[in-house]
Motif scaffolding. Structure first.
Motif, PDB file in Angstrom:
ATOM      1  N   ALA A 245       0.825  -1.209   0.000  1.00  0.00           N
ATOM      2  CA  ALA A 245       0.000   0.000   0.000  1.00  0.00           C
ATOM      3  C   ALA A 245       0.859   1.259   0.000  1.00  0.00           C
ATOM      4  CB  ALA A 245      -0.936   0.000   1.210  1.00  0.00           C
ATOM      5  N   ILE A 246       1.915   1.261   0.795  1.00  0.00           N
ATOM      6  CA  ILE A 246       2.808   2.422   0.842  1.00  0.00           C
ATOM      7  C   ILE A 246       3.524   2.580  -0.490  1.00  0.00           C
ATOM      8  CG2 ILE A 246       4.948   3.304   1.872  1.00  0.00           C
ATOM      9  CD1 ILE A 246       3.882   2.256   4.572  1.00  0.00           C
ATOM     10  N   GLU A 247       3.963   1.474  -1.071  1.00  0.00           N
ATOM     11  CA  GLU A 247       4.661   1.541  -2.354  1.00  0.00           C
ATOM     12  C   GLU A 247       3.747   2.098  -3.445  1.00  0.00           C
ATOM     13  OE1 GLU A 247       7.446   1.813  -4.936  1.00  0.00           O
ATOM     14  OE2 GLU A 247       7.848   1.213  -2.880  1.00  0.00           O
ATOM     15  N   VAL A 248       2.516   1.665  -3.473  1.00  0.00           N
ATOM     16  CA  VAL A 248       1.556   2.176  -4.460  1.00  0.00           C
ATOM     17  C   VAL A 248       1.353   3.678  -4.266  1.00  0.00           C
ATOM     18  CG1 VAL A 248      -0.882   2.103  -5.152  1.00  0.00           C
ATOM     19  CG2 VAL A 248       0.398  -0.025  -4.840  1.00  0.00           C
ATOM     20  N   GLU A 249       1.239   4.109  -3.023  1.00  0.00           N
ATOM     21  CA  GLU A 249       1.043   5.542  -2.746  1.00  0.00           C
ATOM     22  C   GLU A 249       2.266   6.351  -3.167  1.00  0.00           C
ATOM     23  OE1 GLU A 249      -0.936   9.025  -1.340  1.00  0.00           O
ATOM     24  OE2 GLU A 249      -1.563   7.089  -2.111  1.00  0.00           O
ATOM     25  N   ILE A 250       3.462   5.857  -2.876  1.00  0.00           N
ATOM     26  CA  ILE A 250       4.688   6.558  -3.277  1.00  0.00           C
ATOM     27  C   ILE A 250       4.739   6.682  -4.797  1.00  0.00           C
ATOM     28  CG2 ILE A 250       7.208   6.364  -3.420  1.00  0.00           C
ATOM     29  CD1 ILE A 250       7.095   5.147  -0.560  1.00  0.00           C
ATOM     30  N   GLN A 251       4.474   5.598  -5.494  1.00  0.00           N
ATOM     31  CA  GLN A 251       4.504   5.639  -6.956  1.00  0.00           C
ATOM     32  C   GLN A 251       3.472   6.619  -7.498  1.00  0.00           C
ATOM     33  OE1 GLN A 251       4.243   1.751  -8.683  1.00  0.00           O
ATOM     34  NE2 GLN A 251       6.028   1.015  -7.577  1.00  0.00           N
ATOM     35  N   ARG A 252       2.290   6.629  -6.897  1.00  0.00           N
ATOM     36  CA  ARG A 252       1.231   7.536  -7.338  1.00  0.00           C
ATOM     37  C   ARG A 252       1.674   8.987  -7.167  1.00  0.00           C
ATOM     38  NH1 ARG A 252      -3.140  10.227  -5.591  1.00  0.00           N
ATOM     39  NH2 ARG A 252      -2.687   9.943  -3.400  1.00  0.00           N
ATOM     40  N   LEU A 253       2.238   9.297  -6.014  1.00  0.00           N
ATOM     41  CA  LEU A 253       2.672  10.668  -5.754  1.00  0.00           C
ATOM     42  C   LEU A 253       3.841  11.064  -6.655  1.00  0.00           C
ATOM     43  CD1 LEU A 253       2.429  10.672  -1.864  1.00  0.00           C
ATOM     44  CD2 LEU A 253       0.874  11.783  -3.488  1.00  0.00           C
ATOM     45  N   GLU A 254       4.782  10.155  -6.843  1.00  0.00           N
ATOM     46  CA  GLU A 254       5.929  10.463  -7.701  1.00  0.00           C
ATOM     47  C   GLU A 254       5.519  10.634  -9.158  1.00  0.00           C
ATOM     48  OE1 GLU A 254       8.746   7.359  -6.738  1.00  0.00           O
ATOM     49  OE2 GLU A 254       9.726   8.654  -5.251  1.00  0.00           O
ATOM     50  N   ALA A 255       4.433  10.015  -9.550  1.00  0.00           N
ATOM     51  CA  ALA A 255       3.930  10.147 -10.924  1.00  0.00           C
ATOM     52  C   ALA A 255       3.077  11.401 -11.093  1.00  0.00           C
ATOM     53  CB  ALA A 255       3.120   8.909 -11.306  1.00  0.00           C
ATOM     54  N   GLY A 256       2.895  12.142 -10.017  1.00  0.00           N
ATOM     55  CA  GLY A 256       2.103  13.370 -10.087  1.00  0.00           C
ATOM     56  C   GLY A 256       0.608  13.139 -10.080  1.00  0.00           C
ATOM     57  N   LEU A 257       0.188  11.969  -9.620  1.00  0.00           N
ATOM     58  CA  LEU A 257      -1.238  11.655  -9.608  1.00  0.00           C
ATOM     59  C   LEU A 257      -1.917  12.024  -8.298  1.00  0.00           C
ATOM     60  CD1 LEU A 257      -1.009   8.173 -11.358  1.00  0.00           C
ATOM     61  CD2 LEU A 257      -1.575  10.392 -12.379  1.00  0.00           C
ATOM     62  N   GLY A 258      -1.201  12.696  -7.448  1.00  0.00           N
ATOM     63  CA  GLY A 258      -1.751  13.161  -6.179  1.00  0.00           C
ATOM     64  C   GLY A 258      -0.874  14.268  -5.643  1.00  0.00           C
ATOM     65  N   ALA A 259      -1.416  14.972  -4.687  1.00  0.00           N
ATOM     66  CA  ALA A 259      -0.665  16.077  -4.088  1.00  0.00           C
ATOM     67  C   ALA A 259      -0.199  15.677  -2.699  1.00  0.00           C
ATOM     68  CB  ALA A 259      -1.535  17.315  -4.008  1.00  0.00           C
ATOM     69  N   ALA A 260       1.061  15.950  -2.428  1.00  0.00           N
ATOM     70  CA  ALA A 260       1.617  15.712  -1.098  1.00  0.00           C
ATOM     71  C   ALA A 260       2.853  16.580  -0.951  1.00  0.00           C
ATOM     72  CB  ALA A 260       1.977  14.247  -0.911  1.00  0.00           C
ATOM     73  N   SER A 261       3.091  16.972   0.269  1.00  0.00           N
ATOM     74  CA  SER A 261       4.300  17.749   0.533  1.00  0.00           C
ATOM     75  C   SER A 261       5.521  16.843   0.433  1.00  0.00           C
ATOM     76  CB  SER A 261       4.215  18.363   1.933  1.00  0.00           C
ATOM     77  OG  SER A 261       4.251  17.328   2.913  1.00  0.00           O
ATOM     78  N   ASP A 262       6.669  17.462   0.282  1.00  0.00           N
ATOM     79  CA  ASP A 262       7.913  16.698   0.274  1.00  0.00           C
ATOM     80  C   ASP A 262       8.075  15.929   1.579  1.00  0.00           C
ATOM     81  OD1 ASP A 262       8.535  17.620  -2.247  1.00  0.00           O
ATOM     82  OD2 ASP A 262       9.887  19.200  -1.517  1.00  0.00           O
ATOM     83  N   GLU A 263       7.633  16.546   2.668  1.00  0.00           N
ATOM     84  CA  GLU A 263       7.744  15.898   3.971  1.00  0.00           C
ATOM     85  C   GLU A 263       6.885  14.635   4.021  1.00  0.00           C
ATOM     86  OE1 GLU A 263       6.994  19.221   3.660  1.00  0.00           O
ATOM     87  OE2 GLU A 263       8.964  20.005   4.211  1.00  0.00           O
ATOM     88  N   ARG A 264       5.683  14.697   3.460  1.00  0.00           N
ATOM     89  CA  ARG A 264       4.794  13.527   3.443  1.00  0.00           C
ATOM     90  C   ARG A 264       5.420  12.404   2.608  1.00  0.00           C
ATOM     91  NH1 ARG A 264       1.951   9.721   5.393  1.00  0.00           N
ATOM     92  NH2 ARG A 264       0.288   8.936   4.082  1.00  0.00           N
ATOM     93  N   LEU A 265       5.968  12.736   1.470  1.00  0.00           N
ATOM     94  CA  LEU A 265       6.603  11.731   0.621  1.00  0.00           C
ATOM     95  C   LEU A 265       7.799  11.108   1.341  1.00  0.00           C
ATOM     96  CD1 LEU A 265       6.587  10.269  -2.070  1.00  0.00           C
ATOM     97  CD2 LEU A 265       7.925  12.158  -3.023  1.00  0.00           C
ATOM     98  N   GLU A 266       8.595  11.922   1.998  1.00  0.00           N
ATOM     99  CA  GLU A 266       9.745  11.406   2.740  1.00  0.00           C
ATOM    100  C   GLU A 266       9.301  10.503   3.880  1.00  0.00           C
ATOM    101  OE1 GLU A 266      13.024  11.442   2.005  1.00  0.00           O
ATOM    102  OE2 GLU A 266      12.248  12.308   0.152  1.00  0.00           O
ATOM    103  N   GLU A 267       8.221  10.868   4.555  1.00  0.00           N
ATOM    104  CA  GLU A 267       7.709  10.032   5.649  1.00  0.00           C
ATOM    105  C   GLU A 267       7.240   8.680   5.116  1.00  0.00           C
ATOM    106  OE1 GLU A 267       6.878   8.315   9.077  1.00  0.00           O
ATOM    107  OE2 GLU A 267       7.996  10.188   8.849  1.00  0.00           O
TER     108      GLU A 267
END
Length: 82
Positions: free
Chosen positions: A38-60
Motif C-alpha cells: 500500500a505504501i509503495e503504491v502511494e509513493i509511486q502515485r505521488l511520484e507520478a504526479g497523480l496526487g498532491a503531497a508535501s515533500d515531507e509527506r513523501l519522505e515520511e
C-alpha cells in the motif's frame, strides 16, 4: 517506476521460498507485506504526479517503507536460523 521493482520477491530474489512460507504461515508478515504494498503504491502515485503531497509527506512514506523492509529482513533472517 515499475511496481514490480519494489515487490518483496524482487527486492529479496534469493528468498522466494522463505517469503512464500511467511505469507502462508505468518499473519504478522502478511500484514507487513500488505502495508508495504500500500505504501509503495502511494509513493509511486505521488511520484507520478497523480496526487498532491508535501515533500515531507513523501519522505515520511519512504521512511515507513524502509522500516517495513527492515522488519521483513528481520523475519527472513529469523526464519533462516530456525
Amino acid at each position: 517506476m515499475s511496481e514490480a521493482r519494489h515487490d518483496l520477491h524482487a527486492l529479496f530474489p534469493d528468498e522466494g521460498p522463505i517469503l512464500h512460507a511467511l505469507k502462508v504461515e505468518d499473519a504478522r508478515f502478511r500484514d507487513l507485506a500488505d502495508r508495504h504494498h500500500a505504501i509503495e503504491v502511494e509513493i509511486q502515485r505521488l511520484e507520478a504526479g497523480l496526487g498532491a503531497a508535501s515533500d515531507e509527506r513523501l519522505e515520511e512514506l519512504k521512511k515507513q517503507r524502509l522500516r517495513l523492509l527492515d522488519e521483513v529482513m528481520a523475519m527472513i533472517a529469523a526464519r533462516k536460523v530456525e
